[in-house]
Design an enzyme around this catalytic site. Structure first.
Site, PDB file in Angstrom:
ATOM      1  N   PHE A 169       1.055  -1.331  -0.538  1.00 14.00           N
ATOM      2  CA  PHE A 169       0.799   0.371   0.067  1.00 14.00           C
ATOM      3  C   PHE A 169       1.070   0.680   0.336  1.00 14.00           C
ATOM      4  CE2 PHE A 169       0.410   2.134   3.616  1.00 14.00           C
ATOM      5  CZ  PHE A 169       0.964   1.161   5.079  1.00 14.00           C
ATOM      6  N   LYS A 170       2.564   1.856   0.262  1.00 19.22           N
ATOM      7  CA  LYS A 170       3.310   2.463   0.974  1.00 19.22           C
ATOM      8  C   LYS A 170       3.275   3.104  -0.887  1.00 19.22           C
ATOM      9  CE  LYS A 170       4.805   1.231   5.276  1.00 19.22           C
ATOM     10  NZ  LYS A 170       4.802   0.256   5.206  1.00 19.22           N
ATOM     11  N   ASP A 171       3.231   2.344  -1.817  1.00 17.71           N
ATOM     12  CA  ASP A 171       3.146   3.084  -3.661  1.00 17.71           C
ATOM     13  C   ASP A 171       2.323   4.622  -3.040  1.00 17.71           C
ATOM     14  OD1 ASP A 171       4.588   1.401  -4.681  1.00 17.71           O
ATOM     15  OD2 ASP A 171       3.039  -0.290  -5.324  1.00 17.71           O
ATOM     16  N   ALA A 222       3.614   6.575  -2.106  1.00 15.47           N
ATOM     17  CA  ALA A 222       5.119   7.273  -2.303  1.00 15.47           C
ATOM     18  C   ALA A 222       5.328   8.214  -3.410  1.00 15.47           C
ATOM     19  CB  ALA A 222       6.481   6.228  -2.256  1.00 15.47           C
ATOM     20  N   THR A 255       8.243   0.691   3.038  1.00 18.22           N
ATOM     21  CA  THR A 255       8.432   1.722   2.410  1.00 18.22           C
ATOM     22  C   THR A 255      10.004   1.773   1.602  1.00 18.22           C
ATOM     23  OG1 THR A 255       7.506   2.690   4.568  1.00 18.22           O
ATOM     24  CG2 THR A 255       9.115   4.283   3.183  1.00 18.22           C
TER      25      THR A 255
END
Ligand SMILES: *Cc1c(COP(=O)(O)O)cnc(C)c1O
Length: 432
Positions: free
Chosen positions: A106-108, A111, A139
């Protein structure tokens, strides 16, 4: 929109300054001076909006004049350029799959949004920005992929040696170009502490313009609201959902709470943690005590002192009763996590990753005690990222997506460092 420091010892700044600085000069986290409310029209039409328009409408009040509309629309469209399906697993439990982006976690979302904002801001200024970021696993890859090749931005990633999965490590050590990986001989909390120290070191900040790409940074944190809205678009239940969030640094849950505060319908939140459970312990006792992080099989949640917890407190104006009535905390052991992966695969044919499994278990337990409710949990990473953990549990091989196969042939490049600020400083000064 202005952002104030939660330590209240630094001036308020706009979105641009908050994104470039990452953290306030007094080491406080930035927080928006007001929470925008979704209009009744917005909520009524929400189910029919396309992803990019919805993202734009959610984030625009937070960005204000800092980015012109046309650029912000493009940034939003590029950020959410993949699927966010809500998939039903049982008649009461669904999963919001957040692993369809380039680094399978999900950090896409945060970011990609942040890297594009910073790229936009760096066009207007002299000199390079250095993104300094600590990672518990996901991350690093998301930030590396988001920033790869962005002009005017160097990325330095600190990760705990031996405490990230092999795929996570390859994602953050094999890109080269403007991305450097520092392999810290310590824990994630050590990495996070080093980054925090760097931001308040005057000599360093005079020589290099540093920013953070952790969920400390508002440009990474706030766009995580988007997919809570996408889940609501797909939600079929008659009542609002119970939402379970596998949590480490509490950025994701904090973003969901921001969307909720803006008016997104949610029945209740479940904070699902592994044994690094300072927040579930707080929800029981009212006392917040940071702990030392303990390694688990859901390593991206091995956080003893979650940095976004103060934002959640601020959102609730430090009202413990209100927090407790909105969020239920769970502590899930590795043994239960592994059992859940095995059981859900056998009984439902759905393969969870260890972080999703923590949330599945917590949600299942919560729904067991609230028989009328239904809900979903966030599946925060693709199980293949943790194949070294998951395959021995299910005794089945996970097919490798092509993005991962490419990685396996690349060469890891990292710089080993002790968890010692003097060494980090020396490195950053030498490469300034
Ligand atoms: C980062 C991460 C988490 C924890 O999210 P926070 O916003 O730090 O609470 C959970 N699962 C996965 C797979 C992650 O990468």
């Amino acid at each position: 929109m202005l952002y104030y420091s939660l330590k209240k010892q630094a001036p308020a700044v706009d979105f641009r300054q908050a994104t470039i600085a990452g953290q306030a000069p007094d080491m406080g986290l930035y927080f928006p001076e007001r929470i925008p409310k979704f209009s009744p029209d917005f909520l009524r039409d929400l189910k029919h909006k396309n992803k990019a328009d919805l993202a734009f409408e959610v984030i625009q009040p937070y960005v204000g004049d800092a980015i012109p509309e046309e650029d912000l629309r493009r940034i939003c469209a590029e950020t959410v350029d993949f699927e966010f399906p809500l998939v039903s697993i049982t008649d009461r439990i669904s999963t919001l799959e957040l692993f369809h982006g380039p680094t399978l976690a999900f950090k896409d979302v945060g970011a990609r949004f942040m890297s594009r904002c910073l790229g936009h801001f760096s066009q207007q200024r002299e000199g390079k920005v250095t993104v300094l970021v600590a990672t518990s696993g996901d991350t690093g890859g998301a930030v590396a992929s988001g920033f790869l090749g962005v002009e005017g931005v160097d990325v330095v990633i600190l990760y705990p040696a031996g405490k990230v999965s092999s795929i996570q490590e390859l994602q953050l050590t094999t890109l080269g170009q403007n991305i450097t990986a520092l392999e810290i001989q310590g824990t994630f909390d050590d990495c996070q502490q080093l980054v925090k120290q760097a931001f308040v070191d005057q000599e360093l900040t005079q020589r290099r313009s540093l920013t953070s790409a952790n969920s400390i940074n508002v440009a990474r944190w706030l766009p995580q609201q988007f997919y809570f809205c996408y889940a609501w678009q797909q939600w079929q239940g008659e009542e609002p959902p119970v939402v379970a969030v596998p949590s480490g640094n509490f950025g994701n849950l904090g973003a969901g709470l921001m969307a909720y505060e803006s008016g997104l319908p949610v029945k209740h939140f479940v904070a699902a943690c592994n044994i690094n459970d300072s927040v579930p312990a707080y929800l029981l006792s009212g006392e917040f005590e940071p702990k030392l992080a303990v390694p688990t099989i859901s390593n991206a949640m091995d956080v003893g002192n979650p940095s976004n917890f103060v934002r959640i407190q601020e959102l609730f104006k430090l009202d413990y009763e209100h927090i407790k009535n909105t969020i239920t905390g769970y502590t899930v052991t590795d043994e239960t996590t592994a059992d859940t992966i095995k059981r859900v695969k056998t009984e439902q044919g759905y393969l969870l990753d260890p972080h999703g499994a923590v949330a599945y278990h917590a949600l299942e337990d919560y729904l067991g005690q609230h028989p009328g409710d239904k809900g979903f949990f966030l599946e925060t990473a693709h199980p293949v990222k943790f194949y070294d953990t998951v395959e021995p549990i299910t005794q089945e091989k996970i097919a490798l997506p092509s993005a991962v196969e490419v990685l396996l042939n690349r060469e890891k490049k990292s710089i080993p460092l002790a968890p010692d600020f003097a060494q980090l400083k020396e490195y950053l000064l030498a490469t300034a």
